[in-house]
Motif scaffolding. Structure first.
Motif, PDB file in Angstrom:
ATOM      1  N   ASN A 258       0.809  -1.226   0.000  1.00  0.00           N
ATOM      2  CA  ASN A 258       0.000   0.000   0.000  1.00  0.00           C
ATOM      3  C   ASN A 258       0.839   1.272   0.000  1.00  0.00           C
ATOM      4  OD1 ASN A 258      -2.493  -1.417   0.081  1.00  0.00           O
ATOM      5  ND2 ASN A 258      -2.201  -1.772   2.275  1.00  0.00           N
ATOM      6  N   GLY A 309      -6.212  -2.016  -5.594  1.00  0.00           N
ATOM      7  CA  GLY A 309      -7.443  -2.290  -6.315  1.00  0.00           C
ATOM      8  C   GLY A 309      -7.974  -1.038  -6.986  1.00  0.00           C
ATOM      9  N   THR A 310      -9.055  -1.175  -7.729  1.00  0.00           N
ATOM     10  CA  THR A 310      -9.607  -0.056  -8.508  1.00  0.00           C
ATOM     11  C   THR A 310      -9.924   1.138  -7.631  1.00  0.00           C
ATOM     12  OG1 THR A 310     -10.538  -1.649 -10.080  1.00  0.00           O
ATOM     13  CG2 THR A 310     -11.406   0.593 -10.134  1.00  0.00           C
ATOM     14  N   HIS A 311     -10.583   0.926  -6.513  1.00  0.00           N
ATOM     15  CA  HIS A 311     -10.946   2.037  -5.620  1.00  0.00           C
ATOM     16  C   HIS A 311      -9.694   2.653  -4.997  1.00  0.00           C
ATOM     17  CE1 HIS A 311     -13.184   4.510  -2.843  1.00  0.00           C
ATOM     18  NE2 HIS A 311     -12.496   3.996  -1.822  1.00  0.00           N
ATOM     19  N   GLN A 312      -8.738   1.823  -4.585  1.00  0.00           N
ATOM     20  CA  GLN A 312      -7.507   2.335  -3.995  1.00  0.00           C
ATOM     21  C   GLN A 312      -6.717   3.183  -4.998  1.00  0.00           C
ATOM     22  OE1 GLN A 312      -6.255  -1.722  -2.842  1.00  0.00           O
ATOM     23  NE2 GLN A 312      -5.752  -0.858  -0.846  1.00  0.00           N
ATOM     24  N   GLN A 313      -6.718   2.754  -6.260  1.00  0.00           N
ATOM     25  CA  GLN A 313      -6.035   3.538  -7.289  1.00  0.00           C
ATOM     26  C   GLN A 313      -6.692   4.911  -7.455  1.00  0.00           C
ATOM     27  OE1 GLN A 313      -5.417   1.481 -11.008  1.00  0.00           O
ATOM     28  NE2 GLN A 313      -4.892  -0.446 -10.009  1.00  0.00           N
ATOM     29  N   LYS A 314      -8.017   4.927  -7.421  1.00  0.00           N
ATOM     30  CA  LYS A 314      -8.744   6.190  -7.574  1.00  0.00           C
ATOM     31  C   LYS A 314      -8.423   7.143  -6.430  1.00  0.00           C
ATOM     32  CE  LYS A 314     -13.434   8.066  -8.065  1.00  0.00           C
ATOM     33  NZ  LYS A 314     -14.885   7.738  -8.110  1.00  0.00           N
ATOM     34  N   VAL A 315      -8.419   6.625  -5.223  1.00  0.00           N
ATOM     35  CA  VAL A 315      -8.101   7.457  -4.057  1.00  0.00           C
ATOM     36  C   VAL A 315      -6.672   7.981  -4.146  1.00  0.00           C
ATOM     37  CG1 VAL A 315      -7.780   7.431  -1.555  1.00  0.00           C
ATOM     38  CG2 VAL A 315      -9.780   6.320  -2.562  1.00  0.00           C
ATOM     39  N   TRP A 316      -5.745   7.105  -4.552  1.00  0.00           N
ATOM     40  CA  TRP A 316      -4.340   7.502  -4.699  1.00  0.00           C
ATOM     41  C   TRP A 316      -4.217   8.667  -5.681  1.00  0.00           C
ATOM     42  CZ3 TRP A 316       0.094   4.642  -2.730  1.00  0.00           C
ATOM     43  CH2 TRP A 316       1.336   5.145  -3.162  1.00  0.00           C
ATOM     44  N   GLN A 318      -6.492  10.826  -6.657  1.00  0.00           N
ATOM     45  CA  GLN A 318      -7.139  12.026  -6.140  1.00  0.00           C
ATOM     46  C   GLN A 318      -6.274  12.738  -5.114  1.00  0.00           C
ATOM     47  OE1 GLN A 318     -10.867  10.382  -4.787  1.00  0.00           O
ATOM     48  NE2 GLN A 318     -11.925  10.839  -6.721  1.00  0.00           N
TER      49      GLN A 318
END
Length: 322
Positions: A258, A309-316, A318
Protein backbone atom coordinates in the motif's frame (compact mmCIF):
# COMPACT_ATOMS: atom_id res chain seq x y z
CA UNK A 1 -8.24 -10.09 -10.18
CA UNK A 2 -4.97 -10.27 -12.11
CA UNK A 3 -4.62 -9.34 -15.76
CA UNK A 4 -1.54 -9.47 -17.97
CA UNK A 5 -1.50 -6.81 -20.65
CA UNK A 6 1.11 -6.23 -23.32
CA UNK A 7 0.75 -2.53 -24.08
CA UNK A 8 2.96 -2.73 -27.15
CA UNK A 9 2.33 -5.86 -29.20
CA UNK A 10 4.56 -4.95 -32.12
CA UNK A 11 8.30 -4.54 -31.84
CA UNK A 12 9.45 -0.96 -32.19
CA UNK A 13 12.44 -0.19 -34.30
CA UNK A 14 13.08 3.19 -32.67
CA UNK A 15 13.16 4.86 -29.30
CA UNK A 16 10.13 6.29 -27.53
CA UNK A 17 8.51 9.20 -29.44
CA UNK A 18 9.31 11.64 -26.60
CA UNK A 19 12.90 10.46 -26.30
CA UNK A 20 15.13 13.35 -27.45
CA UNK A 21 17.83 10.86 -28.45
CA UNK A 22 15.88 9.20 -31.27
CA UNK A 23 18.16 10.56 -33.97
CA UNK A 24 21.89 10.61 -34.69
CA UNK A 25 24.06 12.45 -32.23
CA UNK A 26 24.61 16.06 -33.28
CA UNK A 27 28.27 16.17 -32.38
CA UNK A 28 28.85 19.85 -33.26
CA UNK A 29 26.00 20.79 -30.89
CA UNK A 30 27.26 18.44 -28.18
CA UNK A 31 30.80 19.82 -28.50
CA UNK A 32 29.45 23.36 -28.24
CA UNK A 33 27.79 22.39 -24.95
CA UNK A 34 30.80 20.38 -23.77
CA UNK A 35 34.08 21.35 -25.51
CA UNK A 36 35.93 18.56 -23.66
CA UNK A 37 34.16 16.06 -25.93
CA UNK A 38 35.95 17.35 -29.05
CA UNK A 39 39.19 15.31 -28.74
CA UNK A 40 37.17 12.07 -28.59
CA UNK A 41 35.17 12.68 -31.79
CA UNK A 42 36.57 11.21 -35.01
CA UNK A 43 35.32 9.82 -38.31
CA UNK A 44 34.41 6.14 -38.25
CA UNK A 45 34.76 3.70 -41.14
CA UNK A 46 31.51 5.02 -42.60
CA UNK A 47 32.93 8.57 -42.44
CA UNK A 48 30.36 9.57 -39.83
CA UNK A 49 31.33 11.54 -36.76
CA UNK A 50 31.44 9.25 -33.74
CA UNK A 51 33.37 8.30 -30.64
CA UNK A 52 35.26 5.09 -29.90
CA UNK A 53 32.70 3.18 -27.84
CA UNK A 54 35.45 0.78 -26.74
CA UNK A 55 37.13 3.68 -24.93
CA UNK A 56 35.52 4.12 -21.50
CA UNK A 57 36.72 7.72 -21.25
CA UNK A 58 35.13 8.56 -24.60
CA UNK A 59 31.82 7.02 -23.52
CA UNK A 60 31.94 8.91 -20.22
CA UNK A 61 32.62 12.20 -21.97
CA UNK A 62 29.78 11.56 -24.45
CA UNK A 63 27.44 10.96 -21.50
CA UNK A 64 28.64 14.14 -19.85
CA UNK A 65 27.98 16.13 -23.03
CA UNK A 66 24.49 14.63 -23.40
CA UNK A 67 23.61 15.42 -19.79
CA UNK A 68 24.78 19.01 -20.22
CA UNK A 69 23.14 19.56 -23.60
CA UNK A 70 19.76 17.89 -23.03
CA UNK A 71 19.30 17.98 -19.26
CA UNK A 72 21.20 21.03 -18.01
CA UNK A 73 23.45 18.98 -15.71
CA UNK A 74 26.69 20.92 -15.61
CA UNK A 75 28.58 18.79 -13.11
CA UNK A 76 28.68 15.04 -13.67
CA UNK A 77 31.44 12.50 -13.26
CA UNK A 78 31.81 8.88 -12.13
CA UNK A 79 34.72 6.93 -10.64
CA UNK A 80 36.82 4.70 -12.86
CA UNK A 81 35.34 1.28 -13.66
CA UNK A 82 31.75 2.17 -12.76
CA UNK A 83 28.90 1.69 -15.20
CA UNK A 84 28.77 4.18 -18.06
CA UNK A 85 25.13 3.81 -19.09
CA UNK A 86 23.90 4.56 -22.62
CA UNK A 87 21.69 7.59 -22.01
CA UNK A 88 19.14 6.94 -24.83
CA UNK A 89 18.09 3.58 -23.42
CA UNK A 90 17.88 4.97 -19.89
CA UNK A 91 15.65 7.79 -21.13
CA UNK A 92 13.34 5.25 -22.78
CA UNK A 93 12.59 3.60 -19.43
CA UNK A 94 11.63 6.97 -17.96
CA UNK A 95 9.31 7.87 -20.84
CA UNK A 96 7.56 4.49 -20.85
CA UNK A 97 7.16 4.81 -17.10
CA UNK A 98 5.49 8.18 -17.68
CA UNK A 99 3.11 6.50 -20.13
CA UNK A 100 2.34 3.84 -17.52
CA UNK A 101 1.35 6.49 -14.99
CA UNK A 102 -0.72 8.27 -17.61
CA UNK A 103 -2.50 5.05 -18.61
CA UNK A 104 -4.32 4.99 -15.27
CA UNK A 105 -4.83 8.76 -15.13
CA UNK A 106 -7.09 9.47 -18.13
CA UNK A 107 -3.98 9.45 -20.36
CA UNK A 108 -2.59 12.49 -18.56
CA UNK A 109 0.99 12.04 -17.35
CA UNK A 110 1.29 13.30 -13.76
CA UNK A 111 4.20 15.70 -13.45
CA UNK A 112 5.86 17.77 -10.76
CA UNK A 113 7.55 17.31 -7.41
CA UNK A 114 4.55 15.60 -5.80
CA UNK A 115 5.28 12.52 -7.93
CA UNK A 116 7.98 10.45 -6.22
CA UNK A 117 9.93 7.53 -7.61
CA UNK A 118 12.34 5.05 -6.06
CA UNK A 119 15.32 4.05 -8.20
CA UNK A 120 16.60 0.72 -6.89
CA UNK A 121 20.30 0.52 -7.73
CA UNK A 122 20.79 4.18 -8.57
CA UNK A 123 24.50 3.60 -9.16
CA UNK A 124 27.31 6.11 -9.14
CA UNK A 125 25.91 7.75 -12.29
CA UNK A 126 22.48 8.79 -10.90
CA UNK A 127 21.15 8.87 -14.46
CA UNK A 128 17.51 7.80 -13.93
CA UNK A 129 16.77 10.51 -11.33
CA UNK A 130 18.47 13.09 -13.55
CA UNK A 131 16.37 12.24 -16.60
CA UNK A 132 13.17 11.74 -14.62
CA UNK A 133 13.39 15.03 -12.78
CA UNK A 134 14.56 17.10 -15.72
CA UNK A 135 11.92 15.60 -18.04
CA UNK A 136 8.87 15.49 -15.74
CA UNK A 137 9.79 17.33 -12.56
CA UNK A 138 9.49 14.17 -10.47
CA UNK A 139 11.13 13.73 -7.08
CA UNK A 140 13.41 10.71 -6.56
CA UNK A 141 14.95 8.54 -3.91
CA UNK A 142 17.88 6.47 -5.18
CA UNK A 143 19.15 3.44 -3.27
CA UNK A 144 22.25 1.28 -3.68
CA UNK A 145 24.23 -1.30 -1.71
CA UNK A 146 27.57 0.24 -2.79
CA UNK A 147 28.76 3.04 -0.45
CA UNK A 148 31.09 4.47 -3.11
CA UNK A 149 28.26 4.61 -5.64
CA UNK A 150 25.98 6.41 -3.18
CA UNK A 151 28.77 8.82 -2.27
CA UNK A 152 29.30 9.74 -5.91
CA UNK A 153 25.56 10.02 -6.64
CA UNK A 154 25.23 12.39 -3.68
CA UNK A 155 28.15 14.40 -5.05
CA UNK A 156 26.36 14.78 -8.40
CA UNK A 157 23.11 15.86 -6.72
CA UNK A 158 24.86 18.38 -4.47
CA UNK A 159 26.87 19.86 -7.37
CA UNK A 160 23.75 20.53 -9.46
CA UNK A 161 21.26 22.91 -7.76
CA UNK A 162 18.50 21.83 -10.18
CA UNK A 163 18.64 18.39 -8.55
CA UNK A 164 19.51 19.13 -4.92
CA UNK A 165 15.98 19.64 -3.50
CA UNK A 166 14.49 16.79 -5.49
CA UNK A 167 16.87 13.80 -5.34
CA UNK A 168 17.87 11.91 -2.19
CA UNK A 169 20.35 9.03 -2.18
CA UNK A 170 20.13 6.31 0.49
CA UNK A 171 22.55 3.49 1.24
CA UNK A 172 20.98 0.03 1.52
CA UNK A 173 22.99 -1.51 4.34
CA UNK A 174 21.33 -4.95 4.05
CA UNK A 175 22.23 -6.43 0.64
CA UNK A 176 19.46 -9.03 0.80
CA UNK A 177 16.80 -6.36 1.36
CA UNK A 178 15.39 -4.26 -1.46
CA UNK A 179 12.81 -2.04 0.22
CA UNK A 180 13.27 -2.57 3.97
CA UNK A 181 15.69 -0.05 5.41
CA UNK A 182 15.19 2.29 2.45
CA UNK A 183 11.44 2.86 2.34
CA UNK A 184 10.44 4.62 5.53
CA UNK A 185 7.25 4.07 7.51
CA UNK A 186 4.26 5.87 5.95
CA UNK A 187 6.41 6.96 2.97
CA UNK A 188 4.68 6.60 -0.40
CA UNK A 189 6.09 6.18 -3.89
CA UNK A 190 4.18 6.57 -7.12
CA UNK A 191 6.56 4.14 -8.79
CA UNK A 192 9.71 2.15 -8.28
CA UNK A 193 12.16 1.36 -11.04
CA UNK A 194 15.12 -0.98 -11.37
CA UNK A 195 17.64 -2.09 -13.97
CA UNK A 196 18.71 -5.33 -12.26
CA UNK A 197 21.97 -7.18 -12.79
CA UNK A 198 20.96 -9.80 -15.33
CA UNK A 199 23.98 -12.12 -15.29
CA UNK A 200 23.71 -15.12 -12.96
CA UNK A 201 27.41 -15.49 -12.15
CA UNK A 202 30.78 -13.79 -12.35
CA UNK A 203 31.80 -16.12 -15.18
CA UNK A 204 28.67 -15.23 -17.16
CA UNK A 205 29.27 -11.53 -16.62
CA UNK A 206 32.88 -11.92 -17.74
CA UNK A 207 31.82 -13.70 -20.91
CA UNK A 208 29.16 -11.11 -21.64
CA UNK A 209 31.57 -8.23 -21.23
CA UNK A 210 34.11 -10.02 -23.40
CA UNK A 211 31.47 -10.23 -26.15
CA UNK A 212 30.96 -6.47 -25.88
CA UNK A 213 34.66 -5.93 -26.48
CA UNK A 214 34.60 -8.27 -29.47
CA UNK A 215 31.53 -6.55 -30.93
CA UNK A 216 33.46 -3.30 -30.72
CA UNK A 217 36.35 -4.88 -32.60
CA UNK A 218 38.62 -5.16 -29.59
CA UNK A 219 40.12 -7.93 -27.50
CA UNK A 220 40.55 -7.09 -23.82
CA UNK A 221 44.10 -7.19 -22.56
CA UNK A 222 43.40 -8.88 -19.25
CA UNK A 223 40.70 -10.51 -17.14
CA UNK A 224 40.62 -7.45 -14.89
CA UNK A 225 39.98 -5.20 -17.86
CA UNK A 226 37.24 -7.53 -19.08
CA UNK A 227 35.50 -7.53 -15.73
CA UNK A 228 35.77 -3.81 -15.13
CA UNK A 229 34.79 -2.49 -18.55
CA UNK A 230 31.27 -1.21 -18.14
CA UNK A 231 30.54 -1.70 -14.47
CA UNK A 232 31.35 -3.05 -11.05
CA UNK A 233 30.54 -6.68 -10.33
CA UNK A 234 27.43 -5.79 -8.30
CA UNK A 235 26.14 -3.79 -11.27
CA UNK A 236 26.54 -6.70 -13.67
CA UNK A 237 25.65 -9.92 -11.85
CA UNK A 238 24.01 -11.48 -8.83
CA UNK A 239 23.42 -15.09 -7.84
CA UNK A 240 20.54 -16.39 -9.93
CA UNK A 241 20.61 -13.40 -12.32
CA UNK A 242 17.66 -11.18 -13.07
CA UNK A 243 15.16 -14.00 -12.49
CA UNK A 244 16.24 -14.39 -8.86
CA UNK A 245 16.61 -10.66 -8.27
CA UNK A 246 13.24 -9.60 -9.65
CA UNK A 247 11.49 -12.56 -8.01
CA UNK A 248 12.89 -11.41 -4.68
CA UNK A 249 11.74 -7.88 -5.48
CA UNK A 250 8.22 -9.13 -6.15
CA UNK A 251 8.12 -11.06 -2.88
CA UNK A 252 9.38 -8.09 -0.88
CA UNK A 253 7.13 -5.59 -2.66
CA UNK A 254 4.11 -7.34 -1.16
CA UNK A 255 5.36 -6.19 2.25
CA UNK A 256 4.83 -2.54 1.26
CA UNK A 257 1.88 -3.16 -1.03
CA UNK A 258 0.00 0.00 0.00
CA UNK A 259 3.03 2.30 -0.08
CA UNK A 260 3.58 2.24 -3.83
CA UNK A 261 1.29 2.51 -6.85
CA UNK A 262 3.45 0.84 -9.53
CA UNK A 263 6.42 -1.43 -8.91
CA UNK A 264 8.50 -1.86 -12.08
CA UNK A 265 11.67 -3.51 -13.31
CA UNK A 266 13.46 -3.94 -16.59
CA UNK A 267 13.68 -7.55 -17.77
CA UNK A 268 16.24 -8.34 -20.47
CA UNK A 269 15.40 -11.98 -21.12
CA UNK A 270 12.00 -13.03 -22.43
CA UNK A 271 12.50 -16.45 -20.86
CA UNK A 272 12.44 -14.79 -17.43
CA UNK A 273 8.84 -13.62 -17.82
CA UNK A 274 6.95 -16.87 -17.00
CA UNK A 275 8.79 -17.15 -13.67
CA UNK A 276 7.92 -13.56 -12.80
CA UNK A 277 4.26 -13.98 -13.70
CA UNK A 278 4.14 -17.02 -11.43
CA UNK A 279 5.71 -15.03 -8.58
CA UNK A 280 3.31 -12.14 -9.15
CA UNK A 281 0.33 -14.47 -9.03
CA UNK A 282 1.61 -15.96 -5.79
CA UNK A 283 2.12 -12.47 -4.34
CA UNK A 284 -1.49 -11.59 -5.30
CA UNK A 285 -0.68 -8.61 -7.52
CA UNK A 286 -3.91 -6.94 -8.66
CA UNK A 287 -2.66 -5.90 -12.09
CA UNK A 288 0.38 -6.69 -14.22
CA UNK A 289 1.58 -4.96 -17.36
CA UNK A 290 4.44 -5.91 -19.66
CA UNK A 291 5.69 -3.10 -21.86
CA UNK A 292 8.16 -3.77 -24.66
CA UNK A 293 10.89 -1.26 -25.42
CA UNK A 294 12.93 -1.70 -28.58
CA UNK A 295 16.18 0.00 -29.52
CA UNK A 296 17.08 -1.09 -33.02
CA UNK A 297 17.22 -4.89 -33.00
CA UNK A 298 17.47 -5.09 -29.21
CA UNK A 299 14.21 -5.62 -27.34
CA UNK A 300 13.90 -5.26 -23.59
CA UNK A 301 10.77 -4.95 -21.52
CA UNK A 302 9.43 -3.33 -18.41
CA UNK A 303 7.32 -5.46 -16.11
CA UNK A 304 5.01 -3.44 -13.86
CA UNK A 305 2.68 -4.56 -11.10
CA UNK A 306 0.41 -3.02 -8.49
CA UNK A 307 -1.39 -4.35 -5.44
CA UNK A 308 -3.86 -1.48 -5.39
CA UNK A 309 -7.44 -2.29 -6.32
CA UNK A 310 -9.61 -0.06 -8.51
CA UNK A 311 -10.95 2.04 -5.62
CA UNK A 312 -7.51 2.34 -4.00
CA UNK A 313 -6.04 3.54 -7.29
CA UNK A 314 -8.74 6.19 -7.57
CA UNK A 315 -8.10 7.46 -4.06
CA UNK A 316 -4.34 7.50 -4.70
CA UNK A 317 -4.78 9.60 -7.86
CA UNK A 318 -7.14 12.03 -6.14
CA UNK A 319 -4.77 12.55 -3.22
CA UNK A 320 -1.46 12.74 -5.08
CA UNK A 321 -1.91 13.36 -8.80
CA UNK A 322 -4.40 16.20 -8.95
Amino acid sequence: MTSIADLNSTEKQSLHPRNPHRFRYDFPALIKSCPALAPFVTRNKYQDESVDFANPEAVKMLNKAILIHFYGIQHWDIPANYLRPPIPGRADYIHYLADLLGSVNDNVIPIGKEITGLDIGVGANCVYPIIGHQSYGWRFVGSDIDPKAIQNAKRIVTANPVLTPFVECRLQTTPTAIFKGVVQANEKFDFTMCNPPFHASLAEATAGTQRKWQNLGRTSASQKETLNFGGQNAELWCEGGEKAFVTKMIEQSAQIANQCFWFTSLVSKKTTLPFLYKALKKAKAFEIQTIEMAQGQKVSRMVAWTFLGTHQQKVWRQERWR
